[in-house]
Design a protein around this motif. Structure first.
Motif, mmCIF file in Angstrom:
data_model
loop_
_atom_site.group_PDB
_atom_site.id
_atom_site.type_symbol
_atom_site.label_atom_id
_atom_site.label_comp_id
_atom_site.label_asym_id
_atom_site.label_seq_id
_atom_site.Cartn_x
_atom_site.Cartn_y
_atom_site.Cartn_z
ATOM 1 N N TYR A 78 24.814 87.513 54.246
ATOM 2 C CA TYR A 78 24.842 88.984 54.276
ATOM 3 C C TYR A 78 26.244 89.469 54.639
ATOM 4 N N ARG A 79 26.849 88.838 55.628
ATOM 5 C CA ARG A 79 28.182 89.271 56.078
ATOM 6 C C ARG A 79 29.243 88.981 55.007
ATOM 7 N N ALA A 80 29.098 87.838 54.341
ATOM 8 C CA ALA A 80 30.050 87.520 53.268
ATOM 9 C C ALA A 80 29.937 88.523 52.128
ATOM 10 N N LEU A 81 28.735 88.963 51.821
ATOM 11 C CA LEU A 81 28.548 89.981 50.785
ATOM 12 C C LEU A 81 29.183 91.299 51.211
ATOM 13 N N ALA A 82 29.007 91.665 52.480
ATOM 14 C CA ALA A 82 29.605 92.905 52.972
ATOM 15 C C ALA A 82 31.124 92.843 52.878
ATOM 16 N N ASP A 83 31.705 91.674 53.120
ATOM 17 C CA ASP A 83 33.152 91.515 53.006
ATOM 18 C C ASP A 83 33.639 91.841 51.604
ATOM 19 N N VAL A 113 22.001 85.241 57.290
ATOM 20 C CA VAL A 113 22.763 86.307 57.940
ATOM 21 C C VAL A 113 24.248 86.148 57.632
ATOM 22 N N GLY A 114 24.740 84.915 57.656
ATOM 23 C CA GLY A 114 26.125 84.670 57.280
ATOM 24 C C GLY A 114 26.409 85.105 55.858
ATOM 25 N N ASP A 137 25.372 78.302 61.830
ATOM 26 C CA ASP A 137 26.190 79.274 62.539
ATOM 27 C C ASP A 137 26.546 80.410 61.586
ATOM 28 N N VAL A 138 26.400 81.644 62.032
ATOM 29 C CA VAL A 138 26.585 82.798 61.154
ATOM 30 C C VAL A 138 27.992 82.860 60.589
ATOM 31 N N GLU A 139 28.996 82.729 61.443
ATOM 32 C CA GLU A 139 30.375 82.892 60.969
ATOM 33 C C GLU A 139 30.810 81.747 60.065
ATOM 34 N N GLN A 140 30.379 80.536 60.360
ATOM 35 C CA GLN A 140 30.733 79.422 59.482
ATOM 36 C C GLN A 140 30.014 79.530 58.144
ATOM 37 N N ALA A 141 28.783 80.024 58.173
ATOM 38 C CA ALA A 141 28.065 80.242 56.917
ATOM 39 C C ALA A 141 28.750 81.333 56.109
ATOM 40 N N ARG A 142 29.231 82.344 56.760
ATOM 41 C CA ARG A 142 29.949 83.443 56.108
ATOM 42 C C ARG A 142 31.153 82.914 55.328
#
Length: 353
Positions: free
Chosen positions: A268-273, A265-266, A237-242
């Protein structure tokens, strides 16, 4: 022996087996052998008959062929339920490859609903009661999967796309070497100058997930790189991986090997954060080379599974099992390929701690 009739609708009218025989200069029995037992013919004779079949557009009549050979030319494939809105590009790709390969061998894939839980085996029994399938292709094999034992006890031919992860090995299977895929990802990252390479995988206990984690660990140990404290877990899951990968990034990871493109993808989002960029600040690799890998910014380096080869092998092994039920099992392990893209740019010299 009864002949198998066939037809082509069009200006030329119906095309019969006898017409093919006359065009090829052979007997009707030779044409029948070319369709049902090509190994009995010499290559030049088989080629001549095939040319006549193609030229006339002849197609065997499936119902008559089933009565004569007691083969339906149907292969059962159970579709397991997924959550609404969930994408399954890997299995969709495998099913496409499987269907195409089966078609080339004169067979068709018969799809049916295979619910999880207690009703799983009931769906297989129902199909056997209502349709004369020649055998089954299984997928989504898990720990404690009951299907192989159930089918073997009933002498029903089957092949699995996926290993049997627990218990005794039963029957034929084809699988992709997930450990080899993540091992190759680590090798690539080491070659790019990375040492702080972490792993974002699925919770322990998943056969496929544990296999992919093992490849990362093996490669890390081969290079003398630490693995303790460098692994995080998340469901696909993207958000849980994030959320799961955050602590590894905060600890200074310079590269992340993930067990799936969804987990990537998760990441990627954690890096953007954190105001970081994939491929520039932290390298990221995925697994499965889904369509998302091409669409991300930057495009994602990912491990591609050889789905066409898996489809071909499944059909080959199942047909061989149908012809010779007592043959020794085959269990080929296919090697995936790392598709390198900009998400794993080279680490700048002197920046690794």
């Amino acid at each position: 022996m009864a002949q198998v009739s066939g037809q082509r609708t069009g200006a030329a009218g119906n095309v019969t087996l006898a017409m093919v025989a006359r065009r090829a200069g052979v007997s009707p029995q030779t044409v029948s052998n070319a369709i049902n037992a090509p190994d009995l013919l010499r290559p030049d004779t088989l080629a001549r008959v095939q040319q006549a079949i193609d030229a006339l557009g002849y197609r065997p009549h499936r119902a008559a062929q089933t009565l004569r050979t007691r083969s339906s030319k149907l292969i059962g494939y159970g579709i397991q339920p997924v959550q609404p809105g969930t994408s399954t590009p890997v299995m969709d790709g495998f099913l496409h490859a499987l269907s195409q390969t089966a078609d080339e061998s004169g067979h068709r894939i018969l799809l049916f609903a295979a619910p999880s839980g207690q009703k799983l085996l009931e769906s297989y029994q129902e199909l056997l009661d209502t349709c004369s399938v020649d055998g089954f292709v299984l997928s989504g094999t898990t720990h404690g999967d009951p299907r192989q034992d159930w089918l073997a006890q009933r002498s029903i031919p089957f092949v699995a796309f996926g290993r049997i992860w627990s218990g005794r090995q039963i029957g034929d299977w084809v699988d992709v070497d997930g450990a080899a895929g993540t091992d190759t990802a680590v090798e690539h990252l080491v070659g790019q100058g990375h040492k702080k390479i972490v792993f974002l995988g699925w919770p322990r206990g998943s056969g496929v997930g544990d296999d992919r984690a093992a490849g990362w660990k093996r490669a890390m140990q081969r290079h003398g790189l630490p693995v303790r404290g460098r692994r995080a877990e998340s469901i696909d899951d993207v958000e849980q991986a994030r959320a799961a990968v955050g602590s590894l990034l905060d600890a200074g990871a310079t590269a992340v090997v993930t067990a799936s493109d969804t987990l990537a993808v998760g990441c990627y989002r954690a890096l953007a954060d954190r105001g970081l960029a994939p491929g520039e600040d932290v390298a990221v690799t995925g697994f499965d080379d889904t369509p998302a890998a091409h669409l991300l910014t930057p495009p994602l380096t990912s491990v591609a599974q050889p789905l066409e080869a898996a489809g071909r092998e499944c059909v080959r092994l199942l047909l061989a099992r149908i012809r010779t039920p007592s043959r020794e099992p085959e269990r080929p392990l296919l090697t995936p390929e790392l598709i390198v893209r900009p998400s794993t740019a080279r680490r700048a010299t002197g920046t690794e701690n």
